[in-house]
Design a protein around this motif. Sequence first.
Motif, PDB file in Angstrom:
ATOM      1  N   LEU A  31      85.293  76.105  61.854  1.00  0.00           N
ATOM      2  CA  LEU A  31      84.287  76.196  63.096  1.00  0.00           C
ATOM      3  C   LEU A  31      83.200  77.257  62.471  1.00  0.00           C
ATOM      4  O   LEU A  31      82.537  77.130  62.718  1.00  0.00           O
ATOM      5  CB  LEU A  31      85.438  77.504  64.184  1.00  0.00           C
ATOM      6  CG  LEU A  31      85.981  76.987  64.495  1.00  0.00           C
ATOM      7  CD1 LEU A  31      87.584  78.005  65.322  1.00  0.00           C
ATOM      8  CD2 LEU A  31      85.688  75.652  66.227  1.00  0.00           C
ATOM      9  N   VAL A  32      83.299  77.391  61.426  1.00  0.00           N
ATOM     10  CA  VAL A  32      82.508  78.783  60.917  1.00  0.00           C
ATOM     11  C   VAL A  32      81.101  77.313  60.429  1.00  0.00           C
ATOM     12  O   VAL A  32      80.022  77.205  60.332  1.00  0.00           O
ATOM     13  CB  VAL A  32      82.459  79.255  59.658  1.00  0.00           C
ATOM     14  CG1 VAL A  32      82.056  79.725  58.808  1.00  0.00           C
ATOM     15  CG2 VAL A  32      83.877  79.838  59.732  1.00  0.00           C
ATOM     16  N   THR A  33      81.049  75.942  59.217  1.00  0.00           N
ATOM     17  CA  THR A  33      81.255  75.456  58.814  1.00  0.00           C
ATOM     18  C   THR A  33      80.049  74.398  59.756  1.00  0.00           C
ATOM     19  O   THR A  33      78.821  73.831  59.334  1.00  0.00           O
ATOM     20  CB  THR A  33      81.284  74.471  57.595  1.00  0.00           C
ATOM     21  OG1 THR A  33      81.027  73.551  56.515  1.00  0.00           O
ATOM     22  CG2 THR A  33      82.823  73.432  58.149  1.00  0.00           C
ATOM     23  N   HIS A  34      81.017  73.914  60.592  1.00  0.00           N
ATOM     24  CA  HIS A  34      80.345  73.368  62.148  1.00  0.00           C
ATOM     25  C   HIS A  34      79.403  73.993  62.555  1.00  0.00           C
ATOM     26  O   HIS A  34      79.835  74.334  63.958  1.00  0.00           O
ATOM     27  CB  HIS A  34      81.146  72.278  62.470  1.00  0.00           C
ATOM     28  CG  HIS A  34      81.407  71.362  61.674  1.00  0.00           C
ATOM     29  ND1 HIS A  34      83.384  70.998  61.802  1.00  0.00           N
ATOM     30  CD2 HIS A  34      80.891  70.283  60.262  1.00  0.00           C
ATOM     31  CE1 HIS A  34      83.542  70.284  60.711  1.00  0.00           C
ATOM     32  NE2 HIS A  34      81.533  70.008  59.687  1.00  0.00           N
ATOM     33  N   LYS A  35      77.942  74.338  62.618  1.00  0.00           N
ATOM     34  CA  LYS A  35      77.639  74.939  63.426  1.00  0.00           C
ATOM     35  C   LYS A  35      76.911  74.143  64.594  1.00  0.00           C
ATOM     36  O   LYS A  35      76.496  75.259  65.246  1.00  0.00           O
ATOM     37  CB  LYS A  35      75.755  75.613  62.687  1.00  0.00           C
ATOM     38  CG  LYS A  35      74.873  74.509  61.859  1.00  0.00           C
ATOM     39  CD  LYS A  35      74.008  75.138  60.854  1.00  0.00           C
ATOM     40  CE  LYS A  35      72.882  73.940  60.640  1.00  0.00           C
ATOM     41  NZ  LYS A  35      72.343  74.742  59.904  1.00  0.00           N
ATOM     42  N   LYS A  36      77.078  73.260  64.701  1.00  0.00           N
ATOM     43  CA  LYS A  36      76.690  72.337  65.844  1.00  0.00           C
ATOM     44  C   LYS A  36      77.895  71.105  66.659  1.00  0.00           C
ATOM     45  O   LYS A  36      77.013  70.032  67.013  1.00  0.00           O
ATOM     46  CB  LYS A  36      75.485  71.307  65.085  1.00  0.00           C
ATOM     47  CG  LYS A  36      74.073  72.022  64.997  1.00  0.00           C
ATOM     48  CD  LYS A  36      73.059  71.128  64.673  1.00  0.00           C
ATOM     49  CE  LYS A  36      71.578  71.945  63.980  1.00  0.00           C
ATOM     50  NZ  LYS A  36      70.370  71.113  63.474  1.00  0.00           N
ATOM     51  N   ILE A  37      78.882  72.052  66.105  1.00  0.00           N
ATOM     52  CA  ILE A  37      80.112  71.337  66.677  1.00  0.00           C
ATOM     53  C   ILE A  37      79.478  70.922  67.579  1.00  0.00           C
ATOM     54  O   ILE A  37      80.613  69.832  68.487  1.00  0.00           O
ATOM     55  CB  ILE A  37      80.903  71.976  65.785  1.00  0.00           C
ATOM     56  CG1 ILE A  37      82.380  71.302  65.766  1.00  0.00           C
ATOM     57  CG2 ILE A  37      80.797  73.502  66.680  1.00  0.00           C
ATOM     58  CD1 ILE A  37      83.764  71.974  65.231  1.00  0.00           C
ATOM     59  N   PHE A  38      79.684  72.057  68.542  1.00  0.00           N
ATOM     60  CA  PHE A  38      79.824  72.617  70.465  1.00  0.00           C
ATOM     61  C   PHE A  38      78.854  71.016  70.876  1.00  0.00           C
ATOM     62  O   PHE A  38      78.786  70.288  71.632  1.00  0.00           O
ATOM     63  CB  PHE A  38      79.712  73.069  70.827  1.00  0.00           C
ATOM     64  CG  PHE A  38      80.671  74.613  70.658  1.00  0.00           C
ATOM     65  CD1 PHE A  38      81.831  73.927  71.839  1.00  0.00           C
ATOM     66  CD2 PHE A  38      80.383  75.363  69.826  1.00  0.00           C
ATOM     67  CE1 PHE A  38      83.133  74.491  71.309  1.00  0.00           C
ATOM     68  CE2 PHE A  38      81.701  75.847  69.614  1.00  0.00           C
ATOM     69  CZ  PHE A  38      83.670  75.607  70.397  1.00  0.00           C
ATOM     70  N   ARG A  39      77.412  71.099  70.176  1.00  0.00           N
ATOM     71  CA  ARG A  39      76.442  70.631  70.503  1.00  0.00           C
ATOM     72  C   ARG A  39      76.371  69.073  69.999  1.00  0.00           C
ATOM     73  O   ARG A  39      76.278  67.513  70.833  1.00  0.00           O
ATOM     74  CB  ARG A  39      75.119  70.710  69.906  1.00  0.00           C
ATOM     75  CG  ARG A  39      74.153  69.426  70.160  1.00  0.00           C
ATOM     76  CD  ARG A  39      72.774  69.874  69.393  1.00  0.00           C
ATOM     77  NE  ARG A  39      73.422  68.835  68.499  1.00  0.00           N
ATOM     78  CZ  ARG A  39      71.714  69.210  67.603  1.00  0.00           C
ATOM     79  NH1 ARG A  39      70.195  69.845  67.349  1.00  0.00           N
ATOM     80  NH2 ARG A  39      72.314  68.840  66.062  1.00  0.00           N
ATOM     81  N   ASP A  40      76.956  68.153  68.748  1.00  0.00           N
ATOM     82  CA  ASP A  40      77.624  67.079  68.255  1.00  0.00           C
ATOM     83  C   ASP A  40      79.031  66.608  69.160  1.00  0.00           C
ATOM     84  O   ASP A  40      79.006  65.346  69.088  1.00  0.00           O
ATOM     85  CB  ASP A  40      78.234  67.916  66.689  1.00  0.00           C
ATOM     86  CG  ASP A  40      77.405  67.449  66.157  1.00  0.00           C
ATOM     87  OD1 ASP A  40      75.363  67.304  66.077  1.00  0.00           O
ATOM     88  OD2 ASP A  40      77.446  68.211  65.031  1.00  0.00           O
ATOM     89  N   LEU A  79      82.028  61.289  61.349  1.00  0.00           N
ATOM     90  CA  LEU A  79      81.838  62.766  61.591  1.00  0.00           C
ATOM     91  C   LEU A  79      82.411  62.923  62.969  1.00  0.00           C
ATOM     92  O   LEU A  79      82.764  64.024  63.627  1.00  0.00           O
ATOM     93  CB  LEU A  79      80.854  62.863  61.047  1.00  0.00           C
ATOM     94  CG  LEU A  79      80.487  64.274  61.234  1.00  0.00           C
ATOM     95  CD1 LEU A  79      81.380  64.758  60.437  1.00  0.00           C
ATOM     96  CD2 LEU A  79      78.373  65.270  60.377  1.00  0.00           C
ATOM     97  N   ASP A  80      81.190  62.079  64.232  1.00  0.00           N
ATOM     98  CA  ASP A  80      81.000  62.416  65.554  1.00  0.00           C
ATOM     99  C   ASP A  80      82.234  62.351  66.198  1.00  0.00           C
ATOM    100  O   ASP A  80      83.042  63.080  66.900  1.00  0.00           O
ATOM    101  CB  ASP A  80      80.328  61.505  65.902  1.00  0.00           C
ATOM    102  CG  ASP A  80      78.474  61.635  66.091  1.00  0.00           C
ATOM    103  OD1 ASP A  80      77.942  62.945  65.303  1.00  0.00           O
ATOM    104  OD2 ASP A  80      78.254  60.805  66.271  1.00  0.00           O
ATOM    105  N   GLY A  81      82.738  61.205  65.569  1.00  0.00           N
ATOM    106  CA  GLY A  81      84.793  61.110  66.214  1.00  0.00           C
ATOM    107  C   GLY A  81      85.494  62.290  65.516  1.00  0.00           C
ATOM    108  O   GLY A  81      86.283  62.899  66.894  1.00  0.00           O
ATOM    109  N   HIS A  82      85.500  62.921  64.414  1.00  0.00           N
ATOM    110  CA  HIS A  82      85.950  63.371  64.261  1.00  0.00           C
ATOM    111  C   HIS A  82      85.707  65.076  64.588  1.00  0.00           C
ATOM    112  O   HIS A  82      86.421  66.105  64.991  1.00  0.00           O
ATOM    113  CB  HIS A  82      85.969  64.427  62.164  1.00  0.00           C
ATOM    114  CG  HIS A  82      86.739  65.172  61.743  1.00  0.00           C
ATOM    115  ND1 HIS A  82      87.906  65.412  61.532  1.00  0.00           N
ATOM    116  CD2 HIS A  82      86.032  66.356  61.213  1.00  0.00           C
ATOM    117  CE1 HIS A  82      88.266  66.482  60.649  1.00  0.00           C
ATOM    118  NE2 HIS A  82      87.566  67.223  60.861  1.00  0.00           N
ATOM    119  N   ASN A  83      84.227  65.154  64.719  1.00  0.00           N
ATOM    120  CA  ASN A  83      84.495  66.350  65.862  1.00  0.00           C
ATOM    121  C   ASN A  83      84.608  66.999  67.140  1.00  0.00           C
ATOM    122  O   ASN A  83      84.982  67.850  68.061  1.00  0.00           O
ATOM    123  CB  ASN A  83      82.575  66.384  65.454  1.00  0.00           C
ATOM    124  CG  ASN A  83      82.153  67.455  64.579  1.00  0.00           C
ATOM    125  OD1 ASN A  83      82.943  68.037  63.371  1.00  0.00           O
ATOM    126  ND2 ASN A  83      80.940  66.959  64.050  1.00  0.00           N
TER     127      ASN A  83
END
Length: 533
Positions: free
Chosen positions: A168-177, A191-195
């Motif tokens: 959650l910390v390292t993926h700063k654009k996780i919700f957009r991604d 990476l998109d599938g993982h997110n």
Amino acid sequence: MDTNTRGFRQSQAFLHTWSGLLLGWILFLVFVAGTIAFWREGMNRWMRPELARVEQPMQVLAGAQRFLQSKAPDAKSWFITMPSARTPGAQLFWQPQVKKGEPRRRGGRRDNQALIGADGAPAHARETRGGEFFYRFHFDLHYMPVIWARWLVGFATMMMLVAILSGLVTHKKIFRDFFTLRRSKGQRSWLDGHNATAVLALPFHLMITYTGLVTLMAMLMPWAVVANYSDEARIFDALFPQAQAVERTGRAAPLADLRIVVQDAQRRFGAPAGFIEVSDPGDAAARITVSQSSASMLSSRTPRLTYDGVSGRLVWRSPAPGGAAVTAGAMIGLHAGRFADDGLRWIYFLCGVAGSAMVASGLVLWTVKRREKLPDPARPYFGFRVVERLNVAVIAGFPLGIACLLWANRLLPAGMRGRAEWEVHALFIAWAAAGLVALACRPKAAWPALFGITGALLAAIPVYNVAATERGLPAWLAAGDWMLAAIDLALAAFGLFAGTIAVRVARFRPELRKSRARRVVPAPATPILEPAE
């Protein structure tokens, strides 16, 4: 972004990567087995296709009492699981009276168990572990001491919690991604599938990981118990209070009708009964304890009522639990999901599938990202090759083992000695063979081969059920038995999904990438697994 913030994110990225990798293969096993275990009652029935669905639970309970009175009239205790439409029948256990000078038996035994079918008679069905295997495997593993397995699973679960929070910390654009899913883009697609699988079921992942640790809290963090209770029996009595024990009198007395006792208990609970224990049956001091079904409430620590075994009179009810016991029971209940109806159970199941995909895609993504950074991607170092082949052996091999277990359930002779154990052995034999394929073959060939075999095996099971058994998808649909019909449909769907992965991987051709010096980098030896369209 300032330097401190960037440095913190980089440290969390390192933590996320290695906490997920080092025990990621065990986490994958736990997620897959635990996901299947959400339907363990259905699997218990599906793996015994000879048994009819329970329509009249009280008829089954009466048959259970008749059987125990003839088979074990002088037992120390009886244990009966209440039958329902979800279960294959009433599972019975009994504990013989301890005789003077007789050594105490250790380990499991088969001569004190029975299953009463829907008609109230002892069921003659194939021996199998059913869905109970997946339930036990997801925290006890197999072929190793239970205490070691639980420590290993507990440590892996802690690493999972660290990986989620650091992710959650390292993926700063996780919700957009999450709203971006690019196909046929290699590493970017993974990476998109993982997110997406991580964010889609994020509340579930946090809940299932934390509550999984709660189920092992007494083992992982025993200091509170040690500090407050000098005697193990006292903590057990505090958490699981029981009616005062009564000594056996030696005077014979008929046992009350269990159906009448259970009906009274269900009226007092306002909910179905789940479990019955009879102590000293046939004696004047007999006691009957009825527990409320865990499917009727969130907490796994359900109320209990104790009745006089002869008169059927209520003599004790469990006291209201304290706040700590209620919290612990609710956490365990959330993790197991026994309270869930079919709709919520499907949500649990699908979130578990997403969690399995999240762990698998994270493991593959590790190799994909690092191959591109190698000096010579065609000749990776030894540690990289180990991780790459372990990914194949676990991510593609374990589902193949599950498919072979299900086929062993259908094909092994019904009267075979140790049949249930050999079903489980079939899983590990197939898995070991898959591991050898992963070691001996290039990943480019091993991935599609293993996924292709798995897909074919899973998709063929529903066909076999129709062609070679008296039951199958058409019969279950006609009878309105949606639980067993859903299992066959799910097997066909997962078979199609595995076959699609095999085809996509076999057809994938990586693009040639150029280095900064405009030098052509050799094509990677391992295909980048592409998500199915």
